[in-house]
Design a protein around this motif. Structure first.
Motif, mmCIF file in Angstrom:
data_model
loop_
_atom_site.group_PDB
_atom_site.id
_atom_site.type_symbol
_atom_site.label_atom_id
_atom_site.label_comp_id
_atom_site.label_asym_id
_atom_site.label_seq_id
_atom_site.Cartn_x
_atom_site.Cartn_y
_atom_site.Cartn_z
ATOM 1 N N PHE A 113 0.840 -1.194 0.000
ATOM 2 C CA PHE A 113 0.000 0.000 0.000
ATOM 3 C C PHE A 113 0.876 1.246 0.000
ATOM 4 N N VAL A 114 0.463 2.277 -0.733
ATOM 5 C CA VAL A 114 1.169 3.559 -0.728
ATOM 6 C C VAL A 114 0.144 4.681 -0.599
ATOM 7 N N VAL A 120 7.598 11.141 -2.272
ATOM 8 C CA VAL A 120 8.561 12.231 -2.384
ATOM 9 C C VAL A 120 8.301 12.973 -3.696
ATOM 10 N N GLU A 121 7.977 12.208 -4.748
ATOM 11 C CA GLU A 121 7.658 12.747 -6.069
ATOM 12 C C GLU A 121 6.287 12.232 -6.479
ATOM 13 N N GLY A 122 5.659 12.911 -7.439
ATOM 14 C CA GLY A 122 4.379 12.431 -7.939
ATOM 15 C C GLY A 122 4.562 11.153 -8.744
ATOM 16 N N ILE A 123 3.599 10.231 -8.619
ATOM 17 C CA ILE A 123 3.671 8.974 -9.360
ATOM 18 C C ILE A 123 2.360 8.727 -10.081
ATOM 19 N N LYS A 124 2.394 7.809 -11.051
ATOM 20 C CA LYS A 124 1.184 7.370 -11.734
ATOM 21 C C LYS A 124 1.338 5.890 -12.055
ATOM 22 N N GLU A 125 0.295 5.274 -12.572
ATOM 23 C CA GLU A 125 0.315 3.839 -12.839
ATOM 24 C C GLU A 125 1.427 3.472 -13.824
ATOM 25 N N ASN A 126 2.009 2.283 -13.628
ATOM 26 C CA ASN A 126 3.074 1.689 -14.438
ATOM 27 C C ASN A 126 4.415 2.401 -14.296
ATOM 28 N N ARG A 128 8.046 2.925 -12.569
ATOM 29 C CA ARG A 128 9.009 2.158 -11.781
ATOM 30 C C ARG A 128 9.472 3.065 -10.649
ATOM 31 N N VAL A 129 9.424 2.551 -9.406
ATOM 32 C CA VAL A 129 9.730 3.365 -8.235
ATOM 33 C C VAL A 129 10.687 2.644 -7.292
ATOM 34 N N VAL A 130 11.321 3.448 -6.434
ATOM 35 C CA VAL A 130 12.158 2.958 -5.339
ATOM 36 C C VAL A 130 11.470 3.417 -4.056
ATOM 37 N N TYR A 131 11.377 2.526 -3.067
ATOM 38 C CA TYR A 131 10.642 2.876 -1.844
ATOM 39 C C TYR A 131 11.186 2.077 -0.666
ATOM 40 N N GLU A 132 10.765 2.508 0.523
ATOM 41 C CA GLU A 132 11.070 1.791 1.763
ATOM 42 C C GLU A 132 9.751 1.266 2.327
ATOM 43 N N VAL A 133 9.823 0.179 3.099
ATOM 44 C CA VAL A 133 8.617 -0.431 3.659
ATOM 45 C C VAL A 133 8.596 -0.233 5.165
ATOM 46 N N GLU A 134 7.445 0.229 5.662
ATOM 47 C CA GLU A 134 7.192 0.324 7.101
ATOM 48 C C GLU A 134 5.888 -0.414 7.378
ATOM 49 N N MET A 135 5.742 -0.912 8.601
ATOM 50 C CA MET A 135 4.488 -1.574 8.961
ATOM 51 C C MET A 135 3.470 -0.509 9.385
ATOM 52 N N GLY A 136 2.337 -0.502 8.693
ATOM 53 C CA GLY A 136 1.251 0.419 9.022
ATOM 54 C C GLY A 136 0.216 -0.274 9.878
ATOM 55 N N HIS A 137 -0.975 0.337 9.985
ATOM 56 C CA HIS A 137 -2.048 -0.232 10.803
ATOM 57 C C HIS A 137 -2.526 -1.570 10.252
ATOM 58 N N ALA A 142 4.330 1.574 1.896
ATOM 59 C CA ALA A 142 5.494 2.158 1.229
ATOM 60 C C ALA A 142 5.653 3.612 1.638
ATOM 61 N N VAL A 143 6.889 3.990 1.976
ATOM 62 C CA VAL A 143 7.210 5.379 2.325
ATOM 63 C C VAL A 143 8.447 5.791 1.540
ATOM 64 N N ASN A 144 8.700 7.092 1.463
ATOM 65 C CA ASN A 144 9.823 7.660 0.708
ATOM 66 C C ASN A 144 9.839 7.118 -0.722
ATOM 67 N N VAL A 145 8.686 7.165 -1.373
ATOM 68 C CA VAL A 145 8.550 6.645 -2.727
ATOM 69 C C VAL A 145 9.100 7.668 -3.718
ATOM 70 N N LYS A 146 10.081 7.210 -4.557
ATOM 71 C CA LYS A 146 10.704 8.067 -5.577
ATOM 72 C C LYS A 146 10.655 7.351 -6.909
ATOM 73 N N LEU A 147 10.599 8.114 -7.978
ATOM 74 C CA LEU A 147 10.649 7.536 -9.321
ATOM 75 C C LEU A 147 12.031 6.977 -9.573
ATOM 76 N N LEU A 148 12.111 5.815 -10.220
ATOM 77 C CA LEU A 148 13.393 5.179 -10.563
ATOM 78 C C LEU A 148 13.897 5.824 -11.831
ATOM 79 N N LYS A 149 15.139 6.290 -11.803
ATOM 80 C CA LYS A 149 15.705 7.001 -12.973
ATOM 81 C C LYS A 149 16.720 6.145 -13.669
#
Length: 149
Positions: A113-114, A120-126, A128-137, A142-149
């Motif tokens: 889930f994000v 961190v940056e705007g995203i859309k479907e399809n 490719r992103v880099v992210y970190e995982v934290e446990m939510g409720h 996913a947190v600190n989601v950035k586009l993969l360059k």
């Protein structure tokens, strides 16, 4: 008028009461006689198999156990390297108006889930992103989601 006679049942009850008093007195005398050995008779020991016994354990068979090695519940999670926490994936769904979506992890194929607050940056479907995982409720988020360059 004469003295009322005791009925037969009253006489039986009186005999029973006298008998109870006598038995109680005998038990009292018996307790006083056995007063010194009462505690020793009450002590029970547990052997190495968890069975109750009246003999104390053998001190030569005693095992020393390290308290830190005892695990009562879930094993403590060891902190991983920061590189292990960073994951790559593809955005499978993202709703801009509601501000949430899902990322499919490229290694585990797990859906994460994000929320727009974790971007961190705007995203859309399809994308490719880099992210970190934290446990939510309700599970991994996913947190600190950035586009993969």
């Amino acid at each position: 008028m004469g003295k009322p006679r005791e009925s037969w049942s009253k006489q039986d009850k009186e005999k029973q009461n006298l008998k109870k008093k006598k038995e109680k007195e005998e038990r009292k005398i018996e307790r006083k006689a056995n007063k010194g050995s009462g505690l020793d008779d009450m002590i029970a020991y547990v052997d190495e198999n968890g069975q109750l016994t009246s003999t104390p354990p053998d001190p030569t068979r005693k095992l020393e156990i390290n308290i830190e090695e005892i695990e009562i519940s879930v094993r403590k999670q060891e902190p991983g390297e920061p590189a292990d926490l960073i994951r790559k994936g593809t955005v499978t769904f993202f709703n801009d108006s509601k501000g949430y979506g899902f990322i499919k992890d490229s290694e585990t194929q797990q859906s994460v889930f994000v929320h727009v607050n974790g971007l961190v940056e705007g995203i859309k479907e399809n994308d490719r992103v880099v992210y970190e995982v934290e446990m939510g409720h309700k599970g991994p988020t996913a947190v600190n989601v950035k586009l993969l360059k």
